[in-house]
Design an enzyme around this catalytic site. Structure first.
Site, PDB file in Angstrom:
ATOM      1  N   GLU A  70       0.816  -1.222   0.000  1.00  0.00           N
ATOM      2  CA  GLU A  70       0.000   0.000   0.000  1.00  0.00           C
ATOM      3  C   GLU A  70       0.845   1.265   0.000  1.00  0.00           C
ATOM      4  O   GLU A  70       0.608   2.200   0.758  1.00  0.00           O
ATOM      5  CB  GLU A  70      -0.965  -0.006   1.194  1.00  0.00           C
ATOM      6  CG  GLU A  70      -1.964  -1.148   1.123  1.00  0.00           C
ATOM      7  CD  GLU A  70      -3.045  -1.118   2.191  1.00  0.00           C
ATOM      8  OE1 GLU A  70      -2.806  -0.546   3.266  1.00  0.00           O
ATOM      9  OE2 GLU A  70      -4.119  -1.674   1.949  1.00  0.00           O
ATOM     10  N   ASP A  85      -8.436  -9.145   4.242  1.00  0.00           N
ATOM     11  CA  ASP A  85      -8.155  -7.995   5.095  1.00  0.00           C
ATOM     12  C   ASP A  85      -9.181  -7.846   6.207  1.00  0.00           C
ATOM     13  O   ASP A  85     -10.035  -6.969   6.115  1.00  0.00           O
ATOM     14  CB  ASP A  85      -8.133  -6.720   4.229  1.00  0.00           C
ATOM     15  CG  ASP A  85      -7.643  -5.529   5.019  1.00  0.00           C
ATOM     16  OD1 ASP A  85      -7.071  -5.730   6.097  1.00  0.00           O
ATOM     17  OD2 ASP A  85      -7.839  -4.401   4.546  1.00  0.00           O
ATOM     18  N   GLU A 104     -12.630  -2.166  12.060  1.00  0.00           N
ATOM     19  CA  GLU A 104     -12.622  -1.475  10.764  1.00  0.00           C
ATOM     20  C   GLU A 104     -13.784  -1.902   9.876  1.00  0.00           C
ATOM     21  O   GLU A 104     -14.449  -1.068   9.283  1.00  0.00           O
ATOM     22  CB  GLU A 104     -11.285  -1.739  10.056  1.00  0.00           C
ATOM     23  CG  GLU A 104     -11.251  -1.182   8.646  1.00  0.00           C
ATOM     24  CD  GLU A 104      -9.904  -1.376   7.945  1.00  0.00           C
ATOM     25  OE1 GLU A 104      -8.963  -1.905   8.576  1.00  0.00           O
ATOM     26  OE2 GLU A 104      -9.806  -0.995   6.765  1.00  0.00           O
TER      27      GLU A 104
HETATM   28  O1  GCW Z   1      -6.965  -2.991   6.097  1.00  0.00           O
HETATM   29  C1  GCW Z   1      -6.102  -2.141   5.547  1.00  0.00           C
HETATM   30  C2  GCW Z   1      -6.531  -0.876   6.155  1.00  0.00           C
HETATM   31  C3  GCW Z   1      -5.432   0.139   6.184  1.00  0.00           C
HETATM   32  C4  GCW Z   1      -4.237  -0.504   6.870  1.00  0.00           C
HETATM   33  C5  GCW Z   1      -3.828  -1.753   6.102  1.00  0.00           C
HETATM   34  C6  GCW Z   1      -2.716  -2.512   6.781  1.00  0.00           C
HETATM   35  C7  GCW Z   1      -2.564   0.488   8.249  1.00  0.00           C
HETATM   36  O2  GCW Z   1      -7.652  -0.411   5.461  1.00  0.00           O
HETATM   37  O3  GCW Z   1      -5.895   1.259   6.870  1.00  0.00           O
HETATM   38  O4  GCW Z   1      -3.164   0.379   7.005  1.00  0.00           O
HETATM   39  O5  GCW Z   1      -4.902  -2.626   6.020  1.00  0.00           O
HETATM   40  O6  GCW Z   1      -3.036  -3.463   7.496  1.00  0.00           O
HETATM   41  O7  GCW Z   1      -1.571  -2.185   6.599  1.00  0.00           O
END
Ligand code: GCW
Length: 693
Positions: free
Chosen positions: A309, A381, A409
């Protein structure tokens, strides 16, 4: 309102009401003889003062020598300097314990009824003291107390996604960060309270900053997380701030860690590369580690999100993840530090589920001993439900940790009640077959240094720490399950409920049932309950949402089409199923044997495909979405019936949230069933879909 009056969560220490219990406790605990040793023993004394005062209704007397002519006393100390401890516990018993283990034992000594808490280390005695106070809070008998315990998992770390300097918390739903980097090294009262909460659950590590340590400014990056400057914590001028926090955590047996940026040698240092195979880079990390340990002798180590990311990583230099992680491992090794290296790497592959395994499994055995591969529980995720990541059981030569998301989340954030404990139990019990039948995920996380758990924190400035009062359970439960992953969700929930809302059995029962049934409800209305996921709205700020329904944004996660729904992850599709071991590839690949709750994760099926009981896929999706809402209504009713038995303030706060959750669950249901109907064109047998306008 007093601003520093934070909620004590599960450390309420309500007065023991049963008179027999109370006198039995007073007899043994009103006098406490606590050894004068390191910082953790100060915390022990402090906790005994607060805890026993609350539970016993009298302030305990603390002694530096054995009190005489009393009914009895509590002794916290080591064998070598307390006779009563030598009397109660054999040397071999303590010697056999690891550094966090302890013995709690009732004993008679010189005509007095005593309880001893002993260990090899001060940390052990601290954890033991919290265990004893928990037993008292639960009203357990202690006259025959005999507990020998050590944590099953060695690494039990809480990861903060707090953005230093800005004060925001990524995916945080309980207000701003509790860490105030502007005023550090000045210490806030709240830091002590927090360290104490963590230690009481058995957590032994804390990462104080977000894994996103910089604003990614490359393609695919987004502005929503702009301004992250976590990498700066490694700068020499900021280390005294980290060191100050570490003093607080140290007293509670918790080691402090930092998330670091892979390009720190360039950002913090002045090198022009961060290539892990360059000597200068190696030397830079070593110097930085030496500097850190000079200031924080028990520093825990680094957490790294690399090549993920938009965060930089070894791929920038054509190096693999083992090469990337090991340079940090070598720097920390002389100091007994550890690198937690995240396996959350995706993006190249059309089916992101496939990628982590393809990236990391070939590197098994290549990671340095003090590197731990930190793997999210599922391959996508933190979805409401996912299958277990295929990396568990596939990396026998690597230290692994399971990363769980305590913050909600994708499960209703600060508004919806959703206990994650049943979910974690499901994950931990999964039989990976990694080392033959009976290799459950939890078996892979225990016994070895470097293995264990990481949990993404749900804590913020809110007075009750976690926003939703019921979300305190997720924090408590993470610590308890990390300490002992064989504990059941229900058992932990029950003990949490009794400590948090009092020992009234019907309150404990109701709160436990509400918590236990909250997760299945969320799965039903947010996913339809048969393996779909990731239908949350994202909007402009790509990483700042995941609360509202937005199924139309994510067809690639659901495989929705006119002919059916689901993703083919069998050999005819992305073949993710084949990454599993033992019977799983075959079981998942066949819709007849694939567990229904994961069916559409592994298969694209016609809308009219019949499930075991003859119901069609589309009908099951409708039914589950409607049932999820009914389930939340029922939870709200049960909570409402607790009025008068739970304190008014917390009762009202939670009741308001349940009202909102019902509204949101209805939105979810309506959004999903309409979306399914739009593609399937099949009306609900019970006449609810299409919806009336
Ligand atoms: O789930 C995603 C989240 C991000 C997060 C990423 C991760 C910290 O939406 O906000 O970033 O995973 O776990 O690195």
């Amino acid at each position: 309102m007093v601003v520093t009056d934070y909620d004590d969560c599960w450390l309420q220490y309500d007065r023991v009401d049963d008179p027999d219990r109370l006198s039995a406790y007073r007899r043994r605990c009103l006098h406490a003889y606590v050894s004068e040793e390191g910082p953790e023993l100060r915390a022990v004394r402090q906790e005994l003062r607060v805890g026993l005062d609350g539970l016993l209704g009298r302030e305990p007397h603390l002694w530096q020598h054995p009190p005489r002519s009393q009914d009895g006393f509590l002794a916290v100390g080591r064998r070598d300097n307390m006779e009563v401890v030598r009397h109660a516990v054999d040397a071999a018993e303590v010697d056999g314990l690891d550094e966090e283990g302890y013995v709690l034992r009732a004993t008679e000594w010189e005509g007095q009824d005593c309880v001893v808490v002993t260990a090899n280390t001060d940390r052990g005695m601290l954890f033991g003291t919290f265990h004893l106070l928990r037993l008292l809070s639960l009203g357990e008998p202690i006259a025959d107390l005999d507990v020998v315990e050590e944590p099953r998992a060695k690494e039990r770390v809480i990861d903060h996604w707090d953005n230093p300097f800005r004060g925001s918390v990524e995916r945080g739903y309980a207000g701003q960060s509790i860490f105030d980097w502007e005023t550090l090294p000045d210490l806030r009262e709240r830091y002590w309270d927090y360290a104490r909460l963590l230690a009481s659950t058995g957590i032994n590590g804390v990462v104080v900053n977000n894994v996103n340590t910089e604003k990614p400014d490359r393609e695919g990056a987004n502005d929503a997380i702009a301004g992250m400057e976590g990498w700066q914590l490694l700068e020499s001028e900021n280390l005294e701030k980290v060191a100050a926090l570490a003093t607080v955590f140290r007293r509670y047996g918790v080691r402090t860690f930092l998330s670091v940026n892979y390009a720190a040698p360039m950002l913090v240092g002045d090198l022009d590369t961060a290539d892990p195979l360059e000597d200068d880079v190696e030397a830079w990390w070593k110097r930085k580690a030496d500097e850190l340990y000079e200031r924080i002798p028990d520093f825990g180590g680094f957490l790294v999100k690399a090549d993920s990311e938009g965060q930089r990583g070894p791929y920038d230099y054509d190096r693999d993840h083992a090469e990337g992680a090991n340079v940090l491992g070598r720097a920390l090794e002389p100091h007994d530090g550890r690198v937690f290296w995240r396996a959350f790497v995706y993006s190249e592959h059309e089916d992101r589920a496939v990628q982590a395994y393809e990236t990391f499994e070939p590197l098994d055995g290549e990671f340095h001993d003090n590197v731990t591969l930190q793997i999210k529980n599922g391959p996508i995720d933190f979805q409401p439900r996912e299958p277990v990541s295929t990396l568990f059981g596939a990396m026998p030569e690597t230290n692994v940790a399971c990363e769980l998301q305590i913050t909600q989340e994708y499960t209703g954030q600060g508004v919806h009640a959703c206990s994650h404990l049943p979910q974690w139990e499901e994950v931990l019990e999964f039989d990976t077959h990694g080392d033959g039948e009976g290799t459950e995920v939890r078996d892979l996380l225990v016994d070895r240094a470097g293995e264990g758990f990481a949990g993404v924190a749900n804590v913020g400035e809110d007075r009750n720490w976690t926003g939703h009062d019921l979300a305190q359970l997720n924090l408590y439960g993470f610590g308890r399950l990390a300490w002992d992953p064989t504990l059941g969700s229900e058992e932990v929930t029950r003990e949490w409920a009794a400590q948090t809302f009092g020992r009234n059995p019907s309150v404990v029962e109701t709160v436990t049932r509400i918590q236990e049934e909250s997760w299945p409800a969320v799965i039903d209305y947010e996913t339809g309950g048969i393996g779909l996921m990731h239908m949350m709205y994202n909007g402009e700020a790509r990483l700042e949402n995941h609360y509202d329904p937005g199924p139309e944004e994510w067809p690639e996660y659901t495989g929705i089409a006119e002919d059916g729904i689901g993703l083919d992850r069998t050999p005819s599709g992305s073949d993710y199923a084949s990454q599993y071991q033992g019977p799983w590839p075959a079981r998942y690949a066949d819709p007849e044997t694939c567990p229904e709750e994961l069916l559409l994760f592994f298969h694209h099926l016609p809308w009219e495909h019949e499930l075991d009981d003859g119901t069609t896929v589309i009908q099951r999706l409708y039914d589950n979405c409607f049932e999820g809402v009914e389930a939340v209504r029922a939870l709200r009713e049960r909570w409402s019936a607790l009025a008068g038995t739970v304190d008014e303030r917390r009762h009202r706060r939670v009741a308001e949230r349940f009202d909102e959750q019902v509204v949101q669950a209805e939105r979810w249901r309506d959004s999903l069933v309409s979306y399914f109907y739009e593609y399937a064109g099949v009306p609900d047998e019970r006449g609810r879909v299409p919806l009336d306008d």
